[in-house]
Design a protein around this motif. Structure first.
Motif, PDB file in Angstrom:
ATOM      1  N   LEU A  16     -29.038  44.428 -12.306  1.00  0.00           N
ATOM      2  CA  LEU A  16     -27.586  43.468 -12.051  1.00  0.00           C
ATOM      3  C   LEU A  16     -27.056  44.275 -12.278  1.00  0.00           C
ATOM      4  N   ASN A  17     -26.462  45.464 -12.949  1.00  0.00           N
ATOM      5  CA  ASN A  17     -25.704  46.206 -13.597  1.00  0.00           C
ATOM      6  C   ASN A  17     -25.776  47.853 -13.065  1.00  0.00           C
ATOM      7  N   VAL A  18     -24.724  48.776 -13.528  1.00  0.00           N
ATOM      8  CA  VAL A  18     -25.156  50.168 -13.438  1.00  0.00           C
ATOM      9  C   VAL A  18     -23.628  50.560 -14.367  1.00  0.00           C
ATOM     10  N   TYR A  19     -23.660  51.609 -14.987  1.00  0.00           N
ATOM     11  CA  TYR A  19     -23.268  52.147 -16.350  1.00  0.00           C
ATOM     12  C   TYR A  19     -23.257  53.505 -15.907  1.00  0.00           C
ATOM     13  N   LYS A  20     -22.408  54.290 -16.764  1.00  0.00           N
ATOM     14  CA  LYS A  20     -21.902  55.363 -17.263  1.00  0.00           C
ATOM     15  C   LYS A  20     -21.923  55.527 -18.557  1.00  0.00           C
ATOM     16  N   ASN A  21     -22.198  56.729 -19.420  1.00  0.00           N
ATOM     17  CA  ASN A  21     -22.285  56.395 -20.609  1.00  0.00           C
ATOM     18  C   ASN A  21     -20.923  57.070 -20.604  1.00  0.00           C
ATOM     19  N   ASN A  22     -20.722  56.989 -22.372  1.00  0.00           N
ATOM     20  CA  ASN A  22     -19.008  57.335 -22.770  1.00  0.00           C
ATOM     21  C   ASN A  22     -19.161  58.564 -23.075  1.00  0.00           C
ATOM     22  N   GLY A  23     -18.415  60.459 -22.737  1.00  0.00           N
ATOM     23  CA  GLY A  23     -18.336  61.019 -24.357  1.00  0.00           C
ATOM     24  C   GLY A  23     -17.979  60.849 -24.859  1.00  0.00           C
ATOM     25  N   TRP A  24     -18.210  61.906 -26.205  1.00  0.00           N
ATOM     26  CA  TRP A  24     -17.970  61.935 -27.615  1.00  0.00           C
ATOM     27  C   TRP A  24     -17.179  62.618 -28.448  1.00  0.00           C
ATOM     28  N   ASP A  25     -16.099  62.739 -28.865  1.00  0.00           N
ATOM     29  CA  ASP A  25     -15.308  62.908 -29.360  1.00  0.00           C
ATOM     30  C   ASP A  25     -16.117  63.405 -31.055  1.00  0.00           C
ATOM     31  N   TRP A  26     -16.315  64.616 -31.401  1.00  0.00           N
ATOM     32  CA  TRP A  26     -17.441  65.332 -32.163  1.00  0.00           C
ATOM     33  C   TRP A  26     -15.972  64.612 -33.544  1.00  0.00           C
ATOM     34  N   GLN A  27     -15.307  65.673 -33.128  1.00  0.00           N
ATOM     35  CA  GLN A  27     -14.486  65.509 -34.436  1.00  0.00           C
ATOM     36  C   GLN A  27     -13.810  64.903 -34.928  1.00  0.00           C
ATOM     37  N   ASN A  28     -13.505  63.826 -34.011  1.00  0.00           N
ATOM     38  CA  ASN A  28     -13.157  62.412 -34.512  1.00  0.00           C
ATOM     39  C   ASN A  28     -13.686  61.231 -34.611  1.00  0.00           C
ATOM     40  N   HIS A  29     -14.976  61.558 -34.398  1.00  0.00           N
ATOM     41  CA  HIS A  29     -16.361  60.531 -34.225  1.00  0.00           C
ATOM     42  C   HIS A  29     -15.932  59.048 -33.439  1.00  0.00           C
ATOM     43  N   GLN A  30     -15.776  59.333 -32.055  1.00  0.00           N
ATOM     44  CA  GLN A  30     -14.919  58.381 -31.393  1.00  0.00           C
ATOM     45  C   GLN A  30     -15.336  58.972 -30.169  1.00  0.00           C
ATOM     46  N   PRO A  31     -16.028  57.594 -29.026  1.00  0.00           N
ATOM     47  CA  PRO A  31     -15.851  58.001 -27.964  1.00  0.00           C
ATOM     48  C   PRO A  31     -14.790  58.190 -27.586  1.00  0.00           C
ATOM     49  N   ASN A  78     -27.442  56.372 -31.739  1.00  0.00           N
ATOM     50  CA  ASN A  78     -27.659  54.996 -31.417  1.00  0.00           C
ATOM     51  C   ASN A  78     -26.632  55.149 -29.660  1.00  0.00           C
ATOM     52  N   LEU A  79     -27.289  54.829 -29.038  1.00  0.00           N
ATOM     53  CA  LEU A  79     -26.630  54.361 -27.930  1.00  0.00           C
ATOM     54  C   LEU A  79     -25.980  53.334 -27.580  1.00  0.00           C
ATOM     55  N   LEU A  80     -25.485  52.476 -28.322  1.00  0.00           N
ATOM     56  CA  LEU A  80     -24.689  50.908 -28.124  1.00  0.00           C
ATOM     57  C   LEU A  80     -23.302  51.687 -28.941  1.00  0.00           C
ATOM     58  N   LEU A  81     -23.408  52.826 -30.176  1.00  0.00           N
ATOM     59  CA  LEU A  81     -22.762  53.590 -30.596  1.00  0.00           C
ATOM     60  C   LEU A  81     -21.543  54.237 -29.832  1.00  0.00           C
ATOM     61  N   LEU A  82     -22.397  55.672 -28.769  1.00  0.00           N
ATOM     62  CA  LEU A  82     -21.813  55.793 -27.827  1.00  0.00           C
ATOM     63  C   LEU A  82     -21.011  55.143 -26.918  1.00  0.00           C
ATOM     64  N   GLY A  83     -21.395  53.986 -26.714  1.00  0.00           N
ATOM     65  CA  GLY A  83     -21.251  53.307 -25.461  1.00  0.00           C
ATOM     66  C   GLY A  83     -21.253  53.664 -23.733  1.00  0.00           C
ATOM     67  N   TYR A  84     -20.468  52.785 -22.949  1.00  0.00           N
ATOM     68  CA  TYR A  84     -21.039  52.847 -21.619  1.00  0.00           C
ATOM     69  C   TYR A  84     -20.325  52.436 -20.704  1.00  0.00           C
ATOM     70  N   GLN A  85     -19.921  52.652 -19.432  1.00  0.00           N
ATOM     71  CA  GLN A  85     -18.491  51.711 -18.898  1.00  0.00           C
ATOM     72  C   GLN A  85     -19.432  51.449 -17.394  1.00  0.00           C
ATOM     73  N   ALA A  86     -19.341  50.349 -16.793  1.00  0.00           N
ATOM     74  CA  ALA A  86     -19.337  50.038 -15.869  1.00  0.00           C
ATOM     75  C   ALA A  86     -18.672  50.638 -14.484  1.00  0.00           C
ATOM     76  N   VAL A  87     -19.875  51.035 -13.529  1.00  0.00           N
ATOM     77  CA  VAL A  87     -19.485  51.187 -12.241  1.00  0.00           C
ATOM     78  C   VAL A  87     -20.026  51.031 -10.813  1.00  0.00           C
ATOM     79  N   ASN A  88     -18.862  51.681  -9.955  1.00  0.00           N
ATOM     80  CA  ASN A  88     -19.409  50.835  -8.812  1.00  0.00           C
ATOM     81  C   ASN A  88     -20.153  51.953  -8.134  1.00  0.00           C
ATOM     82  N   GLU A  89     -21.141  51.680  -8.476  1.00  0.00           N
ATOM     83  CA  GLU A  89     -22.541  52.758  -7.532  1.00  0.00           C
ATOM     84  C   GLU A  89     -23.805  51.781  -6.800  1.00  0.00           C
ATOM     85  N   HIS A  90     -24.330  52.243  -6.157  1.00  0.00           N
ATOM     86  CA  HIS A  90     -25.575  51.788  -5.752  1.00  0.00           C
ATOM     87  C   HIS A  90     -26.416  51.031  -7.224  1.00  0.00           C
TER      88      HIS A  90
END
Length: 275
Positions: free
Chosen positions: A131-146, A89-101
């Motif tokens: 239109l936009n570019v992003y970097k995926n979040n990391g994941w804390d498996w112990q606490n189940h959060q990005p 589930n990519l939307l659960l992981l999430g991703y953040q906008a980055v300043n890249e080409h």
């Protein structure tokens, strides 16, 4: 598209009453899991209306005319809830906008000429505007959060591509076959995203995993996925390259890709935009 197959089936009529749409002609399946069900839909053109009547807008999430889908066996189906797993589930992981080409990049190194090709997401096989570019979040498996996006390569792991609202989207074609002439399983789907896996294992650990978000998954495909997910995932919907799977919700879809569970750069011309 050369070498591809039609996915045309029987029709489902559409009746428009006021602000409600009533779909008729669909039949309910057996409570016992069928061996290889295919759910078929199509829709007729919307009726015209005068401006003084209540507004009836054509939904961007309407069924794709003529679409039908099948299932295919899965290797080592998992028993956990994949909706709660950020690998599926990519939307659960999430991703953040980055300043890249915002566009294609020419990386060096080896490439796989059988890798999924993102031009085939679109009916005209275009290279879209980024239109936009992003970097995926990391994941804390112990606490189940990005966690914040991890440092290092790749600088971009999700690309926001320009689309038209309601535009039909298609499975990125590849040189891979999970069996039966199918390119990929639907590893996960919900109302806003789909995860495609280009090997038959129920895991992102091996092979290519492609994520597409900000979409409307075709309603009968989503129903078929939910059905077989609830039945234990021994089989899942399987799609061929170039087969329609949904529509764009707005003016941007987001696309990410993993190889053997490692996020890759979706802008790489040599990998995902070869043809």
């Amino acid at each position: 598209m050369p070498g591809k197959h039609p996915w045309i089936a029987g029709t489902v009529g559409t009746v428009v009453l006021g602000l409600a749409q009533i779909f008729v002609g669909a039949s309910k399946g057996n409570p016992t899991p069928p061996r290889s069900p295919a759910i078929r839909t199509s829709s007729s053109p919307q009726a015209t209306y005068r401006v003084y009547l209540p507004l009836i807008s054509r939904s961007v999430c309407e069924p794709i005319p003529g679409a039908s889908y099948e299932v295919f066996p899965v290797i080592s189906p998992v028993s956990f809830n994949v909706a709660d797993n950020p690998d599926y589930n990519l939307l659960l992981l999430g991703y953040q906008a980055v300043n890249e080409h915002k566009g294609l990049v020419d990386d060096v190194g080896e490439f796989d000429n059988r890798a999924p090709q993102f031009r085939f997401l679109f009916g005209d096989h275009r290279i879209p505007v980024f239109l936009n570019v992003y970097k995926n979040n990391g994941w804390d498996w112990q606490n189940h959060q990005p966690l914040p996006p991890p440092p290092g390569w790749p600088p971009v792991s999700v690309a926001g591509l320009a689309v038209h609202p309601g535009e039909v989207l298609y499975v990125p074609d590849s040189g891979y076959d999970i069996g039966g002439g199918f390119d990929a399983h639907v590893l996960y789907a919900d109302e806003n995203q789909i995860t495609l896996k280009y090997t038959a294992e129920d895991s992102t650990a091996q092979g290519y995993t492609v994520y597409i978000t900000n979409i409307c998954v075709e309603p009968s495909l989503l129903q078929l996925y939910r059905q077989w997910n609830a039945w234990g995932r021994s089989q899942l919907p399987a799609l061929r390259g170039g087969q329609p799977f949904g529509r764009a919700r707005g003016t941007q879809i987001d696309v990410g890709v993993r190889d053997n569970n490692v996020f890759m750069d979706p802008r790489s011309r040599k990998d995902w935009w070869q043809r």
